[in-house]
Design an enzyme around this catalytic site. Structure first.
Site, PDB file in Angstrom:
ATOM      1  N   GLU A 131       0.823  -1.091   0.469  1.00  0.00           N
ATOM      2  CA  GLU A 131      -0.040  -0.378   0.030  1.00  0.00           C
ATOM      3  C   GLU A 131       0.732   1.370   0.131  1.00  0.00           C
ATOM      4  O   GLU A 131       0.675   2.153   0.317  1.00  0.00           O
ATOM      5  CB  GLU A 131      -0.588  -0.003   1.238  1.00  0.00           C
ATOM      6  CG  GLU A 131      -1.546  -0.751   0.830  1.00  0.00           C
ATOM      7  CD  GLU A 131      -2.800  -0.783   0.143  1.00  0.00           C
ATOM      8  OE1 GLU A 131      -2.732   0.538  -0.793  1.00  0.00           O
ATOM      9  OE2 GLU A 131      -3.194  -1.923  -0.360  1.00  0.00           O
TER      10      GLU A 131
HETATM   11  C1  FAD Z   1       3.221  -9.757  -0.058  1.00  0.00           C
HETATM   12  C2  FAD Z   1       2.666  -8.361  -0.655  1.00  0.00           C
HETATM   13  C3  FAD Z   1       1.463  -8.264  -1.298  1.00  0.00           C
HETATM   14  C4  FAD Z   1       1.434  -6.672  -2.228  1.00  0.00           C
HETATM   15  N1  FAD Z   1       0.166  -7.185  -2.242  1.00  0.00           N
HETATM   16  C5  FAD Z   1       0.184  -5.771  -3.474  1.00  0.00           C
HETATM   17  C6  FAD Z   1      -1.770  -5.669  -4.360  1.00  0.00           C
HETATM   18  O1  FAD Z   1      -2.578  -6.835  -3.648  1.00  0.00           O
HETATM   19  N2  FAD Z   1      -1.676  -5.226  -5.128  1.00  0.00           N
HETATM   20  C7  FAD Z   1      -0.530  -3.990  -5.946  1.00  0.00           C
HETATM   21  O2  FAD Z   1      -0.333  -4.078  -7.244  1.00  0.00           O
HETATM   22  N3  FAD Z   1       0.808  -4.584  -5.578  1.00  0.00           N
HETATM   23  C8  FAD Z   1       0.640  -5.457  -3.966  1.00  0.00           C
HETATM   24  N4  FAD Z   1       1.744  -5.193  -3.480  1.00  0.00           N
HETATM   25  C9  FAD Z   1       3.262  -4.548  -4.578  1.00  0.00           C
HETATM   26  C10 FAD Z   1       3.750  -4.090  -2.660  1.00  0.00           C
HETATM   27  O3  FAD Z   1       2.484  -2.473  -2.782  1.00  0.00           O
HETATM   28  C11 FAD Z   1       4.693  -3.023  -3.445  1.00  0.00           C
HETATM   29  O4  FAD Z   1       5.939  -3.787  -3.468  1.00  0.00           O
HETATM   30  C12 FAD Z   1       5.384  -1.218  -3.010  1.00  0.00           C
HETATM   31  O5  FAD Z   1       4.309  -0.455  -3.305  1.00  0.00           O
HETATM   32  C13 FAD Z   1       6.861  -1.021  -3.189  1.00  0.00           C
HETATM   33  O6  FAD Z   1       6.852  -1.233  -4.575  1.00  0.00           O
HETATM   34  P1  FAD Z   1       8.111  -1.788  -4.997  1.00  0.00           P
HETATM   35  O7  FAD Z   1       8.278  -3.171  -4.685  1.00  0.00           O
HETATM   36  O8  FAD Z   1       7.979  -1.605  -6.937  1.00  0.00           O
HETATM   37  O9  FAD Z   1       9.123  -1.001  -4.630  1.00  0.00           O
HETATM   38  P2  FAD Z   1       9.868   0.453  -4.789  1.00  0.00           P
HETATM   39  O10 FAD Z   1       8.600   1.257  -5.945  1.00  0.00           O
HETATM   40  O11 FAD Z   1      10.591   0.001  -5.680  1.00  0.00           O
HETATM   41  O12 FAD Z   1      10.287   1.181  -3.897  1.00  0.00           O
HETATM   42  C14 FAD Z   1      11.823   0.849  -3.579  1.00  0.00           C
HETATM   43  C15 FAD Z   1      12.144   1.376  -1.779  1.00  0.00           C
HETATM   44  O13 FAD Z   1      12.055   3.129  -2.207  1.00  0.00           O
HETATM   45  C16 FAD Z   1      11.606   3.809  -2.186  1.00  0.00           C
HETATM   46  N5  FAD Z   1      11.039   4.253  -3.370  1.00  0.00           N
HETATM   47  C17 FAD Z   1      10.328   4.090  -3.920  1.00  0.00           C
HETATM   48  N6  FAD Z   1      10.002   5.672  -4.956  1.00  0.00           N
HETATM   49  C18 FAD Z   1      10.374   6.941  -4.046  1.00  0.00           C
HETATM   50  C19 FAD Z   1      10.909   8.088  -4.006  1.00  0.00           C
HETATM   51  N7  FAD Z   1      10.589   8.963  -5.359  1.00  0.00           N
HETATM   52  N8  FAD Z   1      11.266   9.080  -2.595  1.00  0.00           N
HETATM   53  C20 FAD Z   1      11.418   8.455  -2.065  1.00  0.00           C
HETATM   54  N9  FAD Z   1      11.936   6.500  -1.495  1.00  0.00           N
HETATM   55  C21 FAD Z   1      11.139   6.330  -2.587  1.00  0.00           C
HETATM   56  C22 FAD Z   1      10.654   3.095  -1.299  1.00  0.00           C
HETATM   57  O14 FAD Z   1       9.777   3.231  -0.423  1.00  0.00           O
HETATM   58  C23 FAD Z   1      11.148   0.895  -1.354  1.00  0.00           C
HETATM   59  O15 FAD Z   1      11.817   1.918  -0.388  1.00  0.00           O
HETATM   60  C24 FAD Z   1       2.381  -6.013  -2.704  1.00  0.00           C
HETATM   61  C25 FAD Z   1       4.102  -6.518  -2.373  1.00  0.00           C
HETATM   62  C26 FAD Z   1       4.481  -7.493  -1.184  1.00  0.00           C
HETATM   63  C27 FAD Z   1       5.602  -7.895  -0.954  1.00  0.00           C
END
Ligand code: FAD
Length: 591
Positions: A435
């Site tokens: 989220e």
């Molecule tokens: C168990 C699980 C269940 C999930 N369920 C769902 C679901 O039902 N539906 C769905 O759509 N998704 C789901 N997700 C996905 C989840 O919402 C994302 O993993 C999350 O939003 C982060 O995206 P990412 O993993 O691509 O990380 P990234 O976007 O690559 O971010 C990596 C890190 O960088 C930081 N970051 C990124 N951009 C910036 C910025 N501009 N400034 C500062 N910091 C930044 C973030 O805070 C994070 O710490 C799920 C994930 C997991 C692991």
């Protein structure tokens, strides 16, 4: 194995002594008398203790299995899901027009906490369905509402939200999933989504996926994204189920926790979908779901901490180790129980004061949502929108910390799976990530919410805290609450001023401090809640309330929070005011 008992007394105190629900003019609240809310919460507590909690470890151990495109949930989940449906729990705060019971969102949240504490992974199947229900209820056409809502309310069908793609998580502008318009008004959806919670499972006869995709003409970035309803099984005109849609679960993820909830790679291969809300305005529609979902995730943070705390407390009373420094308290036994030791007390008080404060904040936010939805109260809507990143980010960070602290009370046994304490920490960890990862919540707070509507909502929050402190001027009993709250609130304002003054010159200065600001504000929010709870407890004591022990413990717990936790605000302010210099000093290659 861990056990769980619903904290009904504490919830009743919040509903009736702090929020004073029956005296509120919020529509639907006058029916929430003490007898009624106690009956609902106690009944939910029975389901949680007897049905859901015993399945928590089973789900953790067995996990979900993908076989020939079908996901099998852990043993017992199917029967428990049926029990939830038959008991009407999935329909509690849904619209009666579609089969719901029409109770306020506040009651839905209280019951939600009970179920999440008992079994977080299991409760996600229903939680996501509620999110899909809300999005369709707010943005759907009459036809869409009639087709989908009754089935989502009953949980005969469940829901999902599909945002994330392999290369696109936080930055949704990078999205590649496409939606091609068809002559009959539907769209063909093609692309891959990953990490989709409850994307495939065996608990319901249909799954309604809400999928974000790019339709032609929307332009670049996140603005052109649209939201689509994409059912797993197509629905015939008469509401019966038809052919399978062109979508499938390609894989389920092996993960750190919430093993009982299937996290799926979803492949959409020209799947038929229907636009939900306006074309190219999908992010707006998705936000309906995300706000509710973020509040729900903030709730998961403290609900896991509550379950872990209950077990740590029982262990601390039972386990005999060492003697109290002030003299034996269990002289006939070989040693005293852990709870005599000041450091164990500190640990337990940190857990207890966080959980009770976070519960109060979550209930208050749910109450603001009721005011905004049921009464069109714009001030309440603005305030809750400001609070959502704080509730999500602060409560899940602290919830995880507290689950780890609860594990610590068990010493080495906390690290051994048989005792069940590691599951609380492992399950709580995801709430800090999904989220919107917590760093992104802090960005949302500082980069967007503070300035929203000309800063009106944050100013209203400051005024509210100021008024709360002023109301206790001259009341000696409340000095230990109002004074620290005043100091912390000034520190929060000072941090806001720092962002305004330095952020224009150097945006990195504001963003380097955003995480600390989220925590600083979280502490002020909990300080406000503890002040309100202490006042309510004194009022009840003055009125001769029978349960003096509970009320006196409530006040003592609040005093602990104000004296031992609120001083963290000074540290957060110091970090914020140190600016970006030390944070950004190293070039990337020097790390
Ligand atoms: C168990 C699980 C269940 C999930 N369920 C769902 C679901 O039902 N539906 C769905 O759509 N998704 C789901 N997700 C996905 C989840 O919402 C994302 O993993 C999350 O939003 C982060 O995206 P990412 O993993 O691509 O990380 P990234 O976007 O690559 O971010 C990596 C890190 O960088 C930081 N970051 C990124 N951009 C910036 C910025 N501009 N400034 C500062 N910091 C930044 C973030 O805070 C994070 O710490 C799920 C994930 C997991 C692991």
């Amino acid at each position: 194995m861990p056990t769980y008992t619903a904290p009904v007394k504490d919830m009743q105190f919040l509903l009736h002594n702090v929020l004073k629900v029956t005296g509120s003019d919020t529509p639907g609240y006058s029916d929430l008398d003490e007898g009624f809310t106690a009956a609902v919460l106690e009944e939910a507590g029975k389901v949680a203790s007897d049905v859901l909690a015993p399945l928590n470890a089973v789900g953790d151990r067995e996990g979900c299995v993908l076989e020939n495109g079908v996901v099998r949930t852990p043993k017992g989940f199917d029967a428990a899901f049926k029990a939830m449906k038959d008991g009407g729990w999935t329909a509690l705060d849904c619209d009666p027009e579609y089969g719901g019971q029409g109770l306020p969102y506040l009651m839905g949240s209280a019951v939600g906490e009970i179920f999440v504490s008992a079994n977080m992974a299991f409760n996600m199947y229903q939680g996501l369905t509620h999110g899909a229900y809300s999005a369709i209820h707010t943005h759907g056409t009459e036809d869409q509402k009639a087709t989908y809502l009754p089935k989502l309310v009953s949980c005969d069908w469940t829901g999902t939200m599909n945002l994330t793609e392999p290369h696109c998580g936080t930055d949704l502008g990078l999205m590649r999933t496409k939606a091609e318009p068809q002559e009959d008004g539907s769209y063909l959806i093609t692309g891959q989504k990953i990490f989709i919670s409850a994307g495939e499972h065996d608990l319901a006869e249909n799954i309604i996926h809400l999928v974000l995709a790019k339709a032609p003409g929307g332009g670049e970035g996140s603005k052109g994204i649209s939201l689509f309803i994409v059912p797993k099984v197509l629905v015939n005109e008469d509401g019966s189920l038809g052919a399978r849609n062109s979508l499938s679960c390609g894989k389920i993820e092996e993960k750190m926790g919430i093993h009982g909830n299937a996290t799926c790679v979803m492949n959409y291969d020209g799947a038929r979908g229907w636009l939900l809300g306006d074309l190219h305005k999908g992010m707006r529609a998705m936000f309906t779901m995300m706000n509710e979902a973020r509040l729900g995730v903030g709730l998961q943070g403290y609900a896991q901490a509550e379950a872990a705390y209950q077990n740590a407390l029982a262990y601390a009373k039972d386990r005999l180790q060492g003697r109290a420094v002030t003299g034996a308290e269990n002289p006939s036994g070989p040693a005293d129980p852990l709870i005599v030791h000041p450091d164990i007390r500190r640990n337990l008080m940190e857990q207890k004061s966080f959980v009770e404060g976070a519960r109060a904040l979550t209930f208050w936010a749910a109450h603001l949502i009721d005011r905004s939805v049921r009464q069109g109260d714009a001030a309440a809507e603005g305030l809750v929108s400001l609070m959502i990143p704080v509730i999500k980010g602060f409560q899940t960070d602290k919830g995880f910390d507290m689950a780890v602290q609860a594990q610590q009370v068990f010493g080495g046994h906390g690290y051994i799976e048989e005792w069940g304490m590691s599951q609380f920490a492992r399950d709580a960890r995801i709430a800090m990530i999904y989220e919107g990862a917590n760093g992104v919540q802090a960005l949302d707070l500082v980069g967007r919410k503070l300035a929203q509507d000309g800063g009106k909502h944050v100013m209203a929050f400051f005024e509210m805290v100021k008024a709360e402190c002023k109301a206790h001027d001259g009341d000696d009993r409340m000095t230990g609450f109002a004074e620290p709250l005043k100091v912390a609130s000034k520190q929060l304002q000072q941090a806001g001023m720092f962002f305004m003054q330095s952020g224009m010159k150097n945006p990195n200065a504001a963003l380097s401090g955003s995480y600390d600001f989220m925590h600083l504000m979280g502490h002020v929010c909990l300080g406000l809640m503890w002040t309100r709870m202490a006042k309510a407890a004194y009022e009840a004591l003055d009125a001769g309330h029978a349960d003096r022990d509970y009320l006196e413990a409530k006040i003592a717990t609040g005093r602990f929070y104000m004296a031992r936790q609120l001083p963290a605000c000074a540290m957060h302010l110091a970090r914020i005011e140190s600016g970006a210099e030390t944070v950004m000093a190293l070039p990337a290659e020097a790390f």
